[in-house]
Design a protein around this motif. Structure first.
Motif, short mmCIF file in Angstrom:
data_model
loop_
_atom_site.label_atom_id
_atom_site.label_comp_id
_atom_site.label_asym_id
_atom_site.label_seq_id
_atom_site.Cartn_x
_atom_site.Cartn_y
_atom_site.Cartn_z
N SER A 128 0.64 -1.33 0.09
CA SER A 128 0.11 -0.18 -0.10
C SER A 128 0.86 1.34 -0.14
O SER A 128 0.52 2.34 -0.09
CB SER A 128 -1.05 0.28 1.10
OG SER A 128 -0.23 0.07 2.40
N HIS A 129 2.24 1.11 0.54
CA HIS A 129 2.97 2.23 0.29
C HIS A 129 3.09 2.96 -1.15
O HIS A 129 3.17 4.32 -1.15
CB HIS A 129 4.49 1.94 0.96
CG HIS A 129 4.56 1.34 2.14
ND1 HIS A 129 4.29 2.17 3.44
CD2 HIS A 129 4.81 -0.10 2.45
CE1 HIS A 129 4.22 0.88 4.41
NE2 HIS A 129 4.61 -0.02 4.00
N TRP A 130 3.08 2.37 -2.22
CA TRP A 130 3.10 2.69 -3.32
C TRP A 130 1.86 3.15 -3.82
O TRP A 130 1.90 4.46 -4.35
CB TRP A 130 3.58 1.66 -4.56
CG TRP A 130 4.95 1.21 -4.66
CD1 TRP A 130 5.35 0.19 -3.90
CD2 TRP A 130 5.96 1.83 -5.24
NE1 TRP A 130 6.70 -0.20 -4.43
CE2 TRP A 130 7.21 1.29 -5.08
CE3 TRP A 130 6.07 3.22 -5.83
CZ2 TRP A 130 8.28 1.50 -5.55
CZ3 TRP A 130 7.39 3.47 -6.53
CH2 TRP A 130 8.52 2.68 -6.26
N GLN A 131 0.70 2.76 -3.45
CA GLN A 131 -0.57 3.44 -3.68
C GLN A 131 -0.63 4.66 -2.88
O GLN A 131 -1.09 5.78 -3.22
CB GLN A 131 -1.58 2.54 -3.46
CG GLN A 131 -2.98 3.14 -3.72
CD GLN A 131 -3.18 3.30 -5.14
OE1 GLN A 131 -2.42 2.48 -5.83
NE2 GLN A 131 -3.98 4.21 -5.64
N LEU A 195 3.86 4.83 -11.07
CA LEU A 195 4.03 6.45 -11.23
C LEU A 195 4.09 6.57 -12.86
O LEU A 195 3.53 7.88 -13.02
CB LEU A 195 5.54 6.74 -10.87
CG LEU A 195 5.34 6.18 -9.29
CD1 LEU A 195 7.37 6.72 -8.85
CD2 LEU A 195 4.70 7.16 -8.42
N GLU A 196 4.32 5.75 -13.73
CA GLU A 196 4.25 5.95 -15.08
C GLU A 196 2.73 6.16 -15.27
O GLU A 196 2.60 7.21 -16.30
CB GLU A 196 4.75 4.76 -15.89
CG GLU A 196 4.94 5.24 -17.39
CD GLU A 196 5.41 3.89 -18.19
OE1 GLU A 196 5.78 4.19 -19.41
OE2 GLU A 196 5.50 3.04 -17.55
N LEU A 197 1.74 5.54 -14.99
CA LEU A 197 0.37 5.55 -15.18
C LEU A 197 -0.02 6.88 -14.70
O LEU A 197 -0.81 7.67 -15.46
CB LEU A 197 -0.39 4.39 -14.52
CG LEU A 197 -1.82 4.50 -14.81
CD1 LEU A 197 -2.09 4.42 -16.42
CD2 LEU A 197 -2.40 3.34 -13.94
N TRP A 198 0.55 7.53 -13.49
CA TRP A 198 0.00 8.74 -13.02
C TRP A 198 0.47 9.81 -14.00
O TRP A 198 -0.35 10.72 -14.21
CB TRP A 198 1.03 8.98 -11.77
CG TRP A 198 0.17 10.18 -10.92
CD1 TRP A 198 -0.82 10.34 -10.06
CD2 TRP A 198 1.05 11.57 -10.95
NE1 TRP A 198 -0.91 11.91 -9.86
CE2 TRP A 198 0.04 12.34 -10.33
CE3 TRP A 198 1.98 11.82 -11.50
CZ2 TRP A 198 0.52 13.65 -10.53
CZ3 TRP A 198 2.48 13.19 -11.57
CH2 TRP A 198 1.76 14.14 -10.86
N CYS A 199 1.53 9.74 -14.47
CA CYS A 199 2.13 10.62 -15.33
C CYS A 199 1.13 10.76 -16.68
O CYS A 199 1.12 12.00 -17.22
CB CYS A 199 3.74 10.64 -15.64
SG CYS A 199 5.03 10.73 -14.25
N CYS A 200 1.02 9.66 -17.11
CA CYS A 200 0.24 9.56 -18.38
C CYS A 200 -1.35 10.18 -18.16
O CYS A 200 -1.55 10.82 -19.04
CB CYS A 200 0.02 8.25 -18.82
SG CYS A 200 1.74 7.68 -19.44
N GLN A 201 -1.68 9.96 -17.02
CA GLN A 201 -3.27 10.48 -16.77
C GLN A 201 -3.07 11.97 -16.30
O GLN A 201 -3.97 12.56 -16.83
CB GLN A 201 -3.68 9.50 -15.47
CG GLN A 201 -4.05 8.10 -15.84
CD GLN A 201 -4.61 7.40 -14.79
OE1 GLN A 201 -4.28 7.73 -13.41
NE2 GLN A 201 -5.14 6.20 -14.97
N SER A 202 -2.01 12.32 -15.88
CA SER A 202 -2.07 13.80 -15.47
C SER A 202 -1.63 14.66 -16.53
O SER A 202 -1.81 15.79 -16.67
CB SER A 202 -0.82 14.08 -14.44
OG SER A 202 -1.28 13.48 -13.01
#
Length: 366
Positions: A128-131, A195-202
């Motif tokens: 859960s730390h990554w989340q 983190l890559e997915l977060w960058c794509c979504q942002s």
């Protein structure tokens, strides 16, 4: 803090556009002394009535700024940098406690490494730390957007924090032998994918170059989890074709061997880890151990080549350190803020009743 950074940076933008240095102005007779309100009135009256739909730059004409004005601008710039630094560092502090738990894969009660790295990654309490990192990024992004933060400042906040994540993860990897394993590399890779997915979504508008800031840890993890593949593997002999090329092209192998001893030094520095220094590569290669297949690290010849290069470079004090440094400088200038903001059309904005009743603002009726 986001509210004040948004407003102070906007005011700094307006000052940057409305003040000009007297040294760059052609010599002419000084204009008659007028109040600020008088100059604003002249600005309005000098324009045709049909051109009242003007931008802020036309409403307040550029004026020659003297010492008090430039001093105020310098102080305002310092405030912008100070508030920016507080917001950036607050996120760093929030991430620091989480990053330390993200460098090493959690173990089950029996001591085996947790191997659930699929799309259920974020739902696993042990990971859960990554989340939590993703949630922190989302919470801050939402706050910054709600306060209409200039995109360039949002980009820099996240870019510097991703650089911080890169530094902390990479340095921890190089300082702790228990982290340089095959299974641990898979664990960290799964987190980096989030983190890559977060960058794509942002999107780039807000994430900027954040993903690129993770190059060191991405390449180090790539080395840890590298599987040397060959479709023509027979009796321990790999065909004379770059193992890296096979991996990149995604050919379907008959057999996958988890042996880094078949990788050459040139393949490591040119294809797999081009951004890492020889000191960093040597550290990773000598610390690596395969906790899944019990295979060796790179060949003794590769290690020897690295030692020779480090000896040749020993006179350079900068090259002695294999650890990364965190950069806490201010990565933008006043011009950067000024160039990213857009002037707005205020033609449909109704003046406040208090201003309309003030004789100094009679020009608003025109």
């Amino acid at each position: 803090m986001a509210y004040w950074l948004s407003n102070t940076s906007t005011l700094l933008f307006l000052l940057q556009r409305s003040l000009k240095s007297a040294s760059t102005t052609p010599h002419r007779k000084p204009p008659p002394a007028t109040s600020l309100f008088g100059r604003m009135t002249q600005g309005f009256r000098s324009s045709p009535s049909s051109n009242l739909a003007v931008v802020a730059l036309d409403v307040v004409r550029q004026v020659e700024a003297k010492y008090p004005a430039f001093l105020f601008k310098q102080q305002l710039t310092a405030y912008v940098e100070k508030i920016y630094g507080i917001i950036r560092d607050n996120l760093k502090k929030e991430l620091a406690s989480l990053i330390s738990s993200c460098i090493q894969a959690p173990r089950t009660s029996k001591g085996s490494v947790l191997r659930s790295f699929g799309r259920s990654f974020g739902n696993n309490s042990a990971t859960s730390h990554w989340q939590s990192i993703i949630e922190s990024l989302n919470a801050l992004l939402s706050t910054l957007k709600e306060n209409f933060m200039p995109p360039i400042l949002i980009q820099e906040i996240f870019t510097q924090n991703f650089s911080y994540i890169n530094v902390q993860l990479f340095n921890s990897l190089l300082l702790r032998r228990e982290c340089c394993t095959f299974s641990n590399g898979e664990y960290v890779k799964a987190g980096l994918a989030e983190l890559e997915l977060w960058c794509c979504q942002s999107k780039e508008e807000y994430a900027g170059s954040s993903w690129d800031e993770l190059k060191h840890i991405r390449q180090a993890v790539g080395f840890l989890i590298l599987k040397v593949s060959s479709p023509n593997f027979r009796e321990g002999i790999v065909e004379r074709k770059s193992v890296i090329d096979i991996r990149v092209k995604g050919e379907c192998p008959d057999l996958v061997i988890h042996q880094k001893s078949r990788i050459s030094y040139d393949e490591i520095i040119n294809d797999l880890c081009p951004i890492l220094s020889v000191q960093q590569l040597y550290r990773i290669c000598t610390l690596y151990w395969d906790d899944n297949y019990n295979t060796r690290s790179v060949s003794p010849h590769v290690i020897s080549s690295m030692r020779v290069l480090m000896t040749e470079d020993s006179n350079n004090p900068v090259s002695d350190s294999f650890l990364l440094d965190d950069d806490s400088s201010i990565p933008f200038s006043v011009d950067d803020i000024s160039n990213c903001l857009q002037e707005k059309d205020f033609s449909d904005v109704k003046p406040a009743a208090e201003l309309l009743e003030n004789l100094a603002f009679q020009f608003l009726h025109e």
